[in-house]
Scaffold this motif. Structure first.
Motif, PDB file in Angstrom:
ATOM      1  N   PRO A 114      -3.087  -1.489 -24.839  1.00 53.03           N
ATOM      2  CA  PRO A 114      -4.359  -2.207 -24.968  1.00 53.03           C
ATOM      3  C   PRO A 114      -5.107  -2.402 -23.644  1.00 53.03           C
ATOM      4  O   PRO A 114      -6.188  -2.971 -23.620  1.00 53.03           O
ATOM      5  CB  PRO A 114      -3.926  -3.562 -25.531  1.00 53.03           C
ATOM      6  N   VAL A 115      -4.538  -1.932 -22.542  1.00 62.58           N
ATOM      7  CA  VAL A 115      -5.123  -2.141 -21.217  1.00 62.58           C
ATOM      8  C   VAL A 115      -5.575  -0.807 -20.640  1.00 62.58           C
ATOM      9  O   VAL A 115      -4.878   0.198 -20.733  1.00 62.58           O
ATOM     10  CB  VAL A 115      -4.094  -2.795 -20.259  1.00 62.58           C
ATOM     11  N   THR A 116      -6.762  -0.807 -20.021  1.00 66.18           N
ATOM     12  CA  THR A 116      -7.212   0.325 -19.224  1.00 66.18           C
ATOM     13  C   THR A 116      -7.308  -0.177 -17.793  1.00 66.18           C
ATOM     14  O   THR A 116      -7.843  -1.261 -17.551  1.00 66.18           O
ATOM     15  CB  THR A 116      -8.582   0.848 -19.689  1.00 66.18           C
ATOM     16  N   ALA A 117      -6.752   0.580 -16.840  1.00 63.42           N
ATOM     17  CA  ALA A 117      -6.718   0.127 -15.445  1.00 63.42           C
ATOM     18  C   ALA A 117      -6.994   1.278 -14.497  1.00 63.42           C
ATOM     19  O   ALA A 117      -6.794   2.447 -14.820  1.00 63.42           O
ATOM     20  CB  ALA A 117      -5.361  -0.494 -15.129  1.00 63.42           C
ATOM     21  N   ALA A 118      -7.461   0.924 -13.304  1.00 65.59           N
ATOM     22  CA  ALA A 118      -7.669   1.868 -12.206  1.00 65.59           C
ATOM     23  C   ALA A 118      -7.398   1.106 -10.911  1.00 65.59           C
ATOM     24  O   ALA A 118      -7.457  -0.125 -10.883  1.00 65.59           O
ATOM     25  CB  ALA A 118      -9.093   2.410 -12.218  1.00 65.59           C
ATOM     26  N   VAL A 119      -7.092   1.839  -9.844  1.00 60.03           N
ATOM     27  CA  VAL A 119      -6.770   1.213  -8.554  1.00 60.03           C
ATOM     28  C   VAL A 119      -7.609   1.869  -7.469  1.00 60.03           C
ATOM     29  O   VAL A 119      -7.728   3.089  -7.416  1.00 60.03           O
ATOM     30  CB  VAL A 119      -5.266   1.358  -8.216  1.00 60.03           C
ATOM     31  N   VAL A 154       0.840  -1.200   0.000  1.00 61.84           N
ATOM     32  CA  VAL A 154       0.000   0.000   0.000  1.00 61.84           C
ATOM     33  C   VAL A 154       0.875   1.251   0.000  1.00 61.84           C
ATOM     34  O   VAL A 154       0.625   2.193  -0.759  1.00 61.84           O
ATOM     35  CB  VAL A 154      -0.977  -0.006   1.190  1.00 61.84           C
ATOM     36  N   ALA A 155       1.909   1.277   0.825  1.00 62.43           N
ATOM     37  CA  ALA A 155       2.792   2.443   0.899  1.00 62.43           C
ATOM     38  C   ALA A 155       3.446   2.743  -0.452  1.00 62.43           C
ATOM     39  O   ALA A 155       3.680   3.906  -0.794  1.00 62.43           O
ATOM     40  CB  ALA A 155       3.864   2.228   1.970  1.00 62.43           C
ATOM     41  N   ASP A 156       3.720   1.687  -1.214  1.00 60.64           N
ATOM     42  CA  ASP A 156       4.331   1.861  -2.528  1.00 60.64           C
ATOM     43  C   ASP A 156       3.309   1.987  -3.650  1.00 60.64           C
ATOM     44  O   ASP A 156       3.668   2.090  -4.820  1.00 60.64           O
ATOM     45  CB  ASP A 156       5.277   0.702  -2.830  1.00 60.64           C
ATOM     46  N   GLY A 157       2.010   1.934  -3.301  1.00 60.08           N
ATOM     47  CA  GLY A 157       0.958   2.077  -4.296  1.00 60.08           C
ATOM     48  C   GLY A 157       0.753   0.853  -5.174  1.00 60.08           C
ATOM     49  O   GLY A 157       0.233   0.964  -6.286  1.00 60.08           O
ATOM     50  N   ILE A 158       1.139  -0.323  -4.675  1.00 59.40           N
ATOM     51  CA  ILE A 158       1.062  -1.554  -5.466  1.00 59.40           C
ATOM     52  C   ILE A 158      -0.190  -2.343  -5.088  1.00 59.40           C
ATOM     53  O   ILE A 158      -0.374  -2.697  -3.924  1.00 59.40           O
ATOM     54  CB  ILE A 158       2.317  -2.420  -5.230  1.00 59.40           C
ATOM     55  N   PRO A 159      -1.037  -2.650  -6.056  1.00 55.14           N
ATOM     56  CA  PRO A 159      -2.229  -3.447  -5.766  1.00 55.14           C
ATOM     57  C   PRO A 159      -1.869  -4.870  -5.348  1.00 55.14           C
ATOM     58  O   PRO A 159      -0.934  -5.469  -5.882  1.00 55.14           O
ATOM     59  CB  PRO A 159      -2.996  -3.465  -7.086  1.00 55.14           C
ATOM     60  N   LEU A 160      -2.629  -5.421  -4.421  1.00 55.52           N
ATOM     61  CA  LEU A 160      -2.437  -6.801  -3.971  1.00 55.52           C
ATOM     62  C   LEU A 160      -3.088  -7.779  -4.944  1.00 55.52           C
ATOM     63  O   LEU A 160      -2.642  -8.900  -5.095  1.00 55.52           O
ATOM     64  CB  LEU A 160      -3.027  -6.990  -2.575  1.00 55.52           C
ATOM     65  N   ALA A 161      -4.149  -7.336  -5.627  1.00 53.06           N
ATOM     66  CA  ALA A 161      -4.867  -8.215  -6.553  1.00 53.06           C
ATOM     67  C   ALA A 161      -5.392  -7.392  -7.720  1.00 53.06           C
ATOM     68  O   ALA A 161      -5.500  -6.169  -7.643  1.00 53.06           O
ATOM     69  CB  ALA A 161      -6.034  -8.894  -5.832  1.00 53.06           C
ATOM     70  N   GLN A 162      -5.716  -8.101  -8.801  1.00 50.12           N
ATOM     71  CA  GLN A 162      -6.307  -7.457  -9.974  1.00 50.12           C
ATOM     72  C   GLN A 162      -7.525  -8.250 -10.408  1.00 50.12           C
ATOM     73  O   GLN A 162      -7.482  -9.473 -10.456  1.00 50.12           O
ATOM     74  CB  GLN A 162      -5.320  -7.398 -11.130  1.00 50.12           C
ATOM     75  N   PHE A 163      -8.596  -7.530 -10.726  1.00 49.04           N
ATOM     76  CA  PHE A 163      -9.815  -8.143 -11.228  1.00 49.04           C
ATOM     77  C   PHE A 163     -10.096  -7.598 -12.622  1.00 49.04           C
ATOM     78  O   PHE A 163      -9.889  -6.402 -12.886  1.00 49.04           O
ATOM     79  CB  PHE A 163     -11.008  -7.836 -10.319  1.00 49.04           C
ATOM     80  N   THR A 164     -10.591  -8.439 -13.487  1.00 46.98           N
ATOM     81  CA  THR A 164     -10.957  -8.035 -14.834  1.00 46.98           C
ATOM     82  C   THR A 164     -12.410  -7.581 -14.849  1.00 46.98           C
ATOM     83  O   THR A 164     -13.269  -8.217 -14.238  1.00 46.98           O
ATOM     84  CB  THR A 164     -10.776  -9.214 -15.811  1.00 46.98           C
ATOM     85  N   VAL A 165     -12.665  -6.494 -15.534  1.00 46.42           N
ATOM     86  CA  VAL A 165     -14.024  -5.984 -15.719  1.00 46.42           C
ATOM     87  C   VAL A 165     -14.230  -5.705 -17.202  1.00 46.42           C
ATOM     88  O   VAL A 165     -13.268  -5.566 -17.954  1.00 46.42           O
ATOM     89  CB  VAL A 165     -14.286  -4.704 -14.878  1.00 46.42           C
ATOM     90  N   ASP A 166     -15.493  -5.626 -17.615  1.00 54.37           N
ATOM     91  CA  ASP A 166     -15.789  -5.367 -19.028  1.00 54.37           C
ATOM     92  C   ASP A 166     -15.438  -3.944 -19.437  1.00 54.37           C
ATOM     93  O   ASP A 166     -14.992  -3.716 -20.555  1.00 54.37           O
ATOM     94  CB  ASP A 166     -17.272  -5.634 -19.322  1.00 54.37           C
ATOM     95  N   ILE A 198      -6.620  -2.566  -4.781  1.00 64.58           N
ATOM     96  CA  ILE A 198      -7.089  -3.527  -5.777  1.00 64.58           C
ATOM     97  C   ILE A 198      -7.129  -2.828  -7.120  1.00 64.58           C
ATOM     98  O   ILE A 198      -7.609  -1.694  -7.233  1.00 64.58           O
ATOM     99  CB  ILE A 198      -8.505  -4.052  -5.430  1.00 64.58           C
ATOM    100  N   GLN A 199      -6.632  -3.505  -8.144  1.00 68.12           N
ATOM    101  CA  GLN A 199      -6.658  -2.955  -9.502  1.00 68.12           C
ATOM    102  C   GLN A 199      -7.783  -3.616 -10.297  1.00 68.12           C
ATOM    103  O   GLN A 199      -7.995  -4.824 -10.182  1.00 68.12           O
ATOM    104  CB  GLN A 199      -5.328  -3.202 -10.201  1.00 68.12           C
ATOM    105  N   ILE A 200      -8.478  -2.809 -11.083  1.00 65.52           N
ATOM    106  CA  ILE A 200      -9.406  -3.348 -12.055  1.00 65.52           C
ATOM    107  C   ILE A 200      -8.842  -3.029 -13.431  1.00 65.52           C
ATOM    108  O   ILE A 200      -8.230  -1.967 -13.622  1.00 65.52           O
ATOM    109  CB  ILE A 200     -10.843  -2.807 -11.896  1.00 65.52           C
ATOM    110  N   ALA A 201      -9.028  -3.938 -14.378  1.00 66.40           N
ATOM    111  CA  ALA A 201      -8.441  -3.746 -15.700  1.00 66.40           C
ATOM    112  C   ALA A 201      -9.336  -4.330 -16.776  1.00 66.40           C
ATOM    113  O   ALA A 201     -10.109  -5.268 -16.529  1.00 66.40           O
ATOM    114  CB  ALA A 201      -7.057  -4.383 -15.772  1.00 66.40           C
ATOM    115  N   THR A 202      -9.222  -3.757 -17.955  1.00 64.92           N
ATOM    116  CA  THR A 202      -9.911  -4.228 -19.153  1.00 64.92           C
ATOM    117  C   THR A 202      -8.874  -4.389 -20.239  1.00 64.92           C
ATOM    118  O   THR A 202      -8.066  -3.476 -20.464  1.00 64.92           O
ATOM    119  CB  THR A 202     -10.972  -3.210 -19.624  1.00 64.92           C
ATOM    120  N   GLN A 203      -8.892  -5.503 -20.915  1.00 65.62           N
ATOM    121  CA  GLN A 203      -8.008  -5.732 -22.078  1.00 65.62           C
ATOM    122  C   GLN A 203      -8.740  -5.280 -23.324  1.00 65.62           C
ATOM    123  O   GLN A 203      -9.912  -5.584 -23.498  1.00 65.62           O
ATOM    124  CB  GLN A 203      -7.672  -7.218 -22.202  1.00 65.62           C
TER     125      GLN A 203
END
Length: 129
Positions: free
Chosen positions: A109-114, A72-84, A123-128
């Motif tokens: 080709p990826v859009t992501a948010a945390v 968290v201190a380094d801004g790194i997500p612990l997990a990533q979930f795919t969304v449409d 947690i990161q969400i991403a779309t390919q």
């Protein structure tokens, strides 16, 4: 070989269950008491109820807290979930009061948010595509 189970460390399993089901939309798969206060508590995607499970794991071991807090201190997500659609999901989650640490950003080709899960994780969400 395939992934069957992965986990996120949470401060409060009841709060985590509410967030991961009521806000994110997962469904509870297992809820088994372990010891006096902890539970074997997993959620799955409603789109794949027999698929990989996410364990909402109690943050009991000091090394787990150190690891999670360092991420968290380094801004790194612990997990990533795919969304449409990351942008649509970002707006939906913001409507539920979810705090984002990274707004949706296109990276090729990826859009992501945390976002913060309210249980101590990013947690990161991403779309390919």
């Amino acid at each position: 070989m395939k992934i069957h189970l992965t986990s996120v460390f949470v401060d409060d399993q009841a709060a985590a269950l509410r967030f991961y089901t009521e806000v994110l939309g997962f469904v509870k798969k297992h809820d088994v008491p372990v010891g006096e206060t902890d539970r074997w508590l997993t959620v799955v995607s409603p789109e794949d109820p027999e698929g990989p499970e996410l364990l909402l794991e109690p943050l009991g071991h000091p090394a787990a807290r150190t690891y999670r807090d360092a991420l968290v201190a380094d801004g790194i997500p612990l997990a990533q979930f795919t969304v449409d659609d990351v942008k649509a999901e970002h707006e939906r989650l913001r409507g539920h009061g979810v705090r984002f640490t990274q707004e949706p950003v296109e990276m090729g080709p990826v859009t992501a948010a945390v976002f913060e899960d309210g249980c101590g994780n990013l947690i990161q969400i991403a779309t390919q595509g």
